[in-house]
Motif scaffolding. Structure first.
Motif, short mmCIF file in Angstrom:
data_model
loop_
_atom_site.label_atom_id
_atom_site.label_comp_id
_atom_site.label_asym_id
_atom_site.label_seq_id
_atom_site.Cartn_x
_atom_site.Cartn_y
_atom_site.Cartn_z
N GLN A 184 0.85 -1.20 0.00
CA GLN A 184 0.00 0.00 0.00
C GLN A 184 0.88 1.24 0.00
O GLN A 184 0.51 2.27 -0.56
CB GLN A 184 -0.88 0.07 1.25
N LEU A 193 -0.39 9.70 -2.24
CA LEU A 193 -1.38 9.60 -1.16
C LEU A 193 -0.78 8.90 0.04
O LEU A 193 0.13 8.07 -0.08
CB LEU A 193 -2.60 8.79 -1.62
N SER A 194 -1.31 9.19 1.22
CA SER A 194 -0.91 8.49 2.43
C SER A 194 -1.45 7.06 2.38
O SER A 194 -2.42 6.77 1.69
CB SER A 194 -1.47 9.21 3.66
N THR A 195 -0.79 6.18 3.14
CA THR A 195 -1.22 4.78 3.18
C THR A 195 -2.66 4.66 3.69
O THR A 195 -3.45 3.87 3.18
CB THR A 195 -0.28 3.97 4.10
N VAL A 196 -2.99 5.46 4.69
CA VAL A 196 -4.35 5.43 5.25
C VAL A 196 -5.37 5.79 4.17
O VAL A 196 -6.42 5.15 4.05
CB VAL A 196 -4.45 6.41 6.45
N HIS A 197 -5.05 6.76 3.34
CA HIS A 197 -6.00 7.18 2.31
C HIS A 197 -6.05 6.18 1.15
O HIS A 197 -7.09 6.03 0.50
CB HIS A 197 -5.69 8.59 1.81
N ASN A 199 -5.92 2.96 1.60
CA ASN A 199 -6.88 1.97 2.10
C ASN A 199 -8.32 2.45 1.94
O ASN A 199 -9.20 1.70 1.52
CB ASN A 199 -6.62 1.68 3.58
N ARG A 200 -8.55 3.70 2.28
CA ARG A 200 -9.90 4.25 2.19
C ARG A 200 -10.39 4.25 0.73
O ARG A 200 -11.53 3.89 0.44
CB ARG A 200 -9.92 5.69 2.75
N ARG B 3 -0.60 -4.14 13.57
CA ARG B 3 -1.48 -3.62 12.53
C ARG B 3 -2.59 -2.78 13.17
O ARG B 3 -3.17 -3.17 14.17
CB ARG B 3 -2.07 -4.79 11.73
N PHE B 6 -7.62 2.22 10.26
CA PHE B 6 -7.93 3.65 10.25
C PHE B 6 -9.27 3.88 9.55
O PHE B 6 -9.33 4.03 8.33
CB PHE B 6 -6.82 4.42 9.53
N SER B 8 -12.45 6.10 8.52
CA SER B 8 -12.51 7.53 8.29
C SER B 8 -13.85 7.94 7.71
O SER B 8 -14.55 7.13 7.10
CB SER B 8 -11.39 7.96 7.34
N GLY B 20 -5.79 -2.18 6.91
CA GLY B 20 -4.91 -1.84 8.02
C GLY B 20 -3.53 -1.39 7.58
O GLY B 20 -3.17 -1.51 6.41
N VAL B 21 -2.81 -0.82 8.53
CA VAL B 21 -1.47 -0.32 8.28
C VAL B 21 -0.57 -0.78 9.42
O VAL B 21 -0.95 -0.69 10.58
CB VAL B 21 -1.46 1.24 8.23
N ALA B 32 0.47 8.55 10.86
CA ALA B 32 -0.29 7.96 9.74
C ALA B 32 -1.72 8.49 9.74
O ALA B 32 -2.26 8.83 8.68
CB ALA B 32 -0.28 6.44 9.86
N GLY B 33 -2.31 8.59 10.92
CA GLY B 33 -3.68 9.10 11.04
C GLY B 33 -3.78 10.55 10.58
O GLY B 33 -4.71 10.94 9.87
N GLU B 35 -1.73 12.13 8.46
CA GLU B 35 -1.56 12.20 7.00
C GLU B 35 -2.86 11.77 6.29
O GLU B 35 -3.24 12.34 5.27
CB GLU B 35 -0.39 11.31 6.54
N GLY B 36 -3.52 10.77 6.86
CA GLY B 36 -4.80 10.32 6.30
C GLY B 36 -5.86 11.40 6.38
O GLY B 36 -6.62 11.61 5.44
N ASP B 39 -5.29 14.05 3.69
CA ASP B 39 -5.77 13.58 2.38
C ASP B 39 -7.30 13.57 2.32
O ASP B 39 -7.89 13.93 1.31
CB ASP B 39 -5.25 12.15 2.11
N LEU B 40 -7.90 13.13 3.41
CA LEU B 40 -9.38 13.07 3.47
C LEU B 40 -9.96 14.47 3.30
O LEU B 40 -10.95 14.67 2.59
CB LEU B 40 -9.81 12.46 4.82
#
Lengths: 244, 78
Positions: A184, A193-197, A199-200, B3, B6, B8, B20-21, B32-33, B35-36, B39-40
């Motif tokens: 990822q 993109l970030s890894t979290v995004h 996944n989303r 792991r 996240f 969202s 998961g990450v 990580a949260g 940065e997510g 992006d969100l």
């Protein structure tokens, strides 16, 4: 099915983008190709290197990468079986990016002096190589647009479409199911993109019924829907015999 | 490495992270949260007063361990 020899892999790719003929194919088959296997995340060529070989991807997935001053990685393009990622090295002696394996992969190395001589003597082969680097450049242009201007959902759909389409056109997959065993984090580096995004965004595509994933396997269950979501038009990949 | 998941979204729709990450510790989870969430925000923030966006982190046992959120406020000044 995957071609049986490294020459076949190279020839099959060149046939999808140029009008090489039987005589050219016979010549291409004489190129000595040194095969070598690599694990994932191996740097094949680094920025600043002066390689005397170019390599053709025989199996697996390769990325061209660049690093920012503070160490952030951008993957600037993917390369699949048959592609010659560093063919520009034939004329630009110092590498301006890195090429790294993204999955376990096999490469075939070809000496620059051999390729140069071939180009001098066989203009159709020179043209085929030129087309190959021009199409690589078209893919880079598409990626700049993708990363710079498309929202994450479209961006992800686009890159999946491109990979599936390219793997299909060189005969590596039969349908719209591709094994894409990249992390990822690597997908994030390709998409900015970030890894979290990442996944989303994959979750959103699944939720819309466009893809199904099992492990590293991505199944485009609604191909027209995915191409629509990904703003994907194959023109920039310039497939098909251009002789006409 | 463990792991973390996240999830969202906003008030209307929460997307569960099924992949998961891997993170080395709570600092990495927090980064990580964050940065997510950035992006969100780029993708999902609409020009709606009071809209809230969040990233909520679960560990492997399903326990919630961290929440990052932000909300948009639009006030007319005249």
């Amino acid at each position: 099915m995957p071609p049986t020899s490294s020459s076949d892999t190279l020839i099959r790719k060149l046939q999808t983008i140029s009008d090489i003929r039987e005589a050219d194919i016979a010549v291409l088959k004489t190129i000595p190709i040194q095969e070598k296997d690599f694990s994932a995340s191996h740097d094949l060529v680094r920025e600043g290197d002066r390689p005397v070989y170019s390599f053709v991807v025989l199996d697996g997935l390769v990325g061209s990468t660049k690093y920012t001053g503070d160490g952030k990685r951008q993957i600037t393009s993917f390369f699949v079986a048959g592609d010659i990622p560093d063919l520009h090295g034939l004329h630009l002696s110092v590498m301006d990016c890195n090429f790294s394996t993204l999955t376990p992969a096999r490469m075939g190395f070809m000496r620059h002096d051999v390729l140069r001589n071939l180009c001098y003597q066989h203009p159709r082969i020179a043209t085929a190589f030129w087309r190959s680097t021009l199409i690589d450049a078209a893919i880079y242009r598409e990626w700049v647009t993708n990363v710079g201007r498309r929202e994450a959902y479209t961006r992800m759909a686009h890159i999946l479409c491109e990979l599936i389409f390219r793997l299909k056109s060189v005969g590596r997959i039969q349908d719209h199911v591709a094994d894409i065993p990249i992390t990822q984090a690597a997908l994030g580096d390709a998409l900015g993109l970030s890894t979290v995004h990442v996944n989303r965004t994959l979750q959103e595509l699944r939720r819309e019924g466009l893809i199904a994933t099992t492990g590293s396997r991505v199944h485009a269950i609604d191909w027209p829907g995915l191409t629509h979501a990904g703003d994907f038009d194959t023109t920039y990949l310039h497939q098909g015999n251009p002789a006409a | 490495m463990a792991r973390f998941f996240f999830d969202s979204g906003d008030r209307d729709l929460v997307l569960q992270d099924e992949i998961g990450v891997e993170c080395a510790g709570i600092e990495e989870v927090r980064r990580a949260g964050f940065e997510g969430l950035v992006d969100l925000t780029r993708d999902a923030l609409k020009s709606v007063d009071g809209q809230q966006l969040f990233v909520e982190v679960r560990d492997e046992n399903g326990d919630k361990i961290l929440r990052l959120s932000l909300s948009l406020q639009i006030r007319s000044l005249r």
